[in-house]
Design a protein around this motif. Structure first.
Motif, PDB file in Angstrom:
ATOM      1  N   GLU A   1     -15.533  36.219 -32.356  1.00 23.46           N
ATOM      2  CA  GLU A   1     -14.137  36.459 -32.984  1.00 23.46           C
ATOM      3  C   GLU A   1     -14.403  37.219 -34.126  1.00 23.46           C
ATOM      4  N   VAL A   2     -13.540  38.201 -34.357  1.00 27.07           N
ATOM      5  CA  VAL A   2     -13.506  39.223 -35.242  1.00 27.07           C
ATOM      6  C   VAL A   2     -11.884  39.110 -36.017  1.00 27.07           C
ATOM      7  N   ASN A   3     -11.909  38.947 -37.329  1.00 32.63           N
ATOM      8  CA  ASN A   3     -10.571  39.129 -38.021  1.00 32.63           C
ATOM      9  C   ASN A   3     -10.462  40.167 -38.792  1.00 32.63           C
ATOM     10  N   PHE A   4      -8.990  40.638 -38.717  1.00 35.81           N
ATOM     11  CA  PHE A   4      -8.949  42.024 -39.737  1.00 35.81           C
ATOM     12  C   PHE A   4      -7.759  42.007 -40.393  1.00 35.81           C
TER      13      PHE A   4
ATOM     14  N   TYR B   1      -0.089  53.317 -36.271  1.00 33.53           N
ATOM     15  CA  TYR B   1      -1.231  53.962 -36.009  1.00 33.53           C
ATOM     16  C   TYR B   1      -2.175  53.351 -36.681  1.00 33.53           C
ATOM     17  N   GLY B   2      -2.378  52.865 -37.924  1.00 33.53           N
ATOM     18  CA  GLY B   2      -3.606  52.057 -38.626  1.00 33.53           C
ATOM     19  C   GLY B   2      -3.773  50.895 -37.984  1.00 33.53           C
ATOM     20  N   ASP B   3      -2.713  50.226 -37.368  1.00 36.14           N
ATOM     21  CA  ASP B   3      -2.886  48.939 -36.765  1.00 36.14           C
ATOM     22  C   ASP B   3      -3.581  49.058 -35.294  1.00 36.14           C
ATOM     23  N   ILE B   4      -3.199  50.132 -34.589  1.00 36.57           N
ATOM     24  CA  ILE B   4      -4.182  50.360 -33.473  1.00 36.57           C
ATOM     25  C   ILE B   4      -5.507  50.926 -33.730  1.00 36.57           C
ATOM     26  N   SER B   5      -5.534  51.490 -34.806  1.00 40.50           N
ATOM     27  CA  SER B   5      -7.251  51.942 -35.181  1.00 40.50           C
ATOM     28  C   SER B   5      -7.794  50.535 -35.615  1.00 40.50           C
ATOM     29  N   ALA B   6      -7.245  49.893 -36.415  1.00 34.14           N
ATOM     30  CA  ALA B   6      -7.769  48.325 -36.782  1.00 34.14           C
ATOM     31  C   ALA B   6      -8.139  47.579 -35.649  1.00 34.14           C
ATOM     32  N   GLN B   7      -7.253  47.541 -34.461  1.00 29.81           N
ATOM     33  CA  GLN B   7      -7.548  46.706 -33.431  1.00 29.81           C
ATOM     34  C   GLN B   7      -8.666  47.265 -32.543  1.00 29.81           C
ATOM     35  N   LYS B   8      -8.958  48.452 -32.408  1.00 27.84           N
ATOM     36  CA  LYS B   8      -9.830  49.138 -31.799  1.00 27.84           C
ATOM     37  C   LYS B   8     -11.237  48.885 -32.592  1.00 27.84           C
TER      38      LYS B   8
ATOM     39  N   ALA C   1     -11.860  46.356 -34.531  1.00 23.17           N
ATOM     40  CA  ALA C   1     -12.317  44.963 -34.475  1.00 23.17           C
ATOM     41  C   ALA C   1     -12.642  44.640 -33.070  1.00 23.17           C
ATOM     42  N   SER C   2     -11.994  45.361 -31.788  1.00 18.61           N
ATOM     43  CA  SER C   2     -12.668  44.974 -30.637  1.00 18.61           C
ATOM     44  C   SER C   2     -13.876  45.457 -30.558  1.00 18.61           C
TER      45      SER C   2
END
Length: 157
Positions: free
Chosen positions: A115-118, A125-132, A134-135
């Motif tokens: 599990e990774v929190n962010f 677009y920042g949210d998409i980058s942060a999701q990638k 964290a993934s």
């Protein structure tokens, strides 16, 4: 003179069987030593496979015959906290994996998770980058946990 020495050096290196560690193309060895990791579906699966190959590069204890590590991964994004306007402010990527190491002398199966929190940025677009990001971190952590579990199991054999 410098060019002649460079050509001579390259000729000597290629004559000794030198192969670059990070070779691409037909010379690339996608099996980590004696352990093969078949492709895993999806972007996360690709990142997990690459991380597993890196972790397995030195091999596993008591594995002297060819083996195959098959992994199924499931990844979920959860929004943890919200701002007063309803937008998410923290999120979590949870990755669960089922794995089986198959070899001639038997097989080992197990489950692992990470599990990774962010923090969620304000821009979409920042949210998409942060999701990638964290993934990717979750897949590297998951690969490390899978290989650590296998090492513990194989040392006891």
């Amino acid at each position: 003179m410098k060019y002649l020495l460079a050509i001579l050096a390259f000729a000597l290196i290629s004559g000794c069987g030198f192969r670059p560690v990070y070779a691409t193309g037909s010379n690339a060895n996608y099996a980590s030593g004696m352990i093969t990791v078949p492709p895993i579906a999806g972007r996360s699966g690709y990142m997990l496979r690459r991380a597993l190959q890196e972790e397995l590069a030195i091999g596993l204890p008591n594995v002297t015959e060819p083996a195959t590590l098959r992994v199924e991964v499931d990844e979920n994004l959860t929004r943890l906290t919200f701002k007063p306007d309803g937008a998410a402010s923290r999120s979590s990527v949870v990755a669960n994996a089922r794995y089986t190491l198959s070899r001639e002398s038997g097989s080992l199966s197990g489950r692992s998770s990470s599990e990774v929190n962010f923090a969620v940025p304000d821009s979409p677009y920042g949210d998409i980058s942060a999701q990638k990001g964290a993934s990717d971190r979750a897949m590297r952590l998951l690969a490390k946990r899978i290989v650590d579990d296998l090492r513990l199991e194989l040392v006891e054999d």
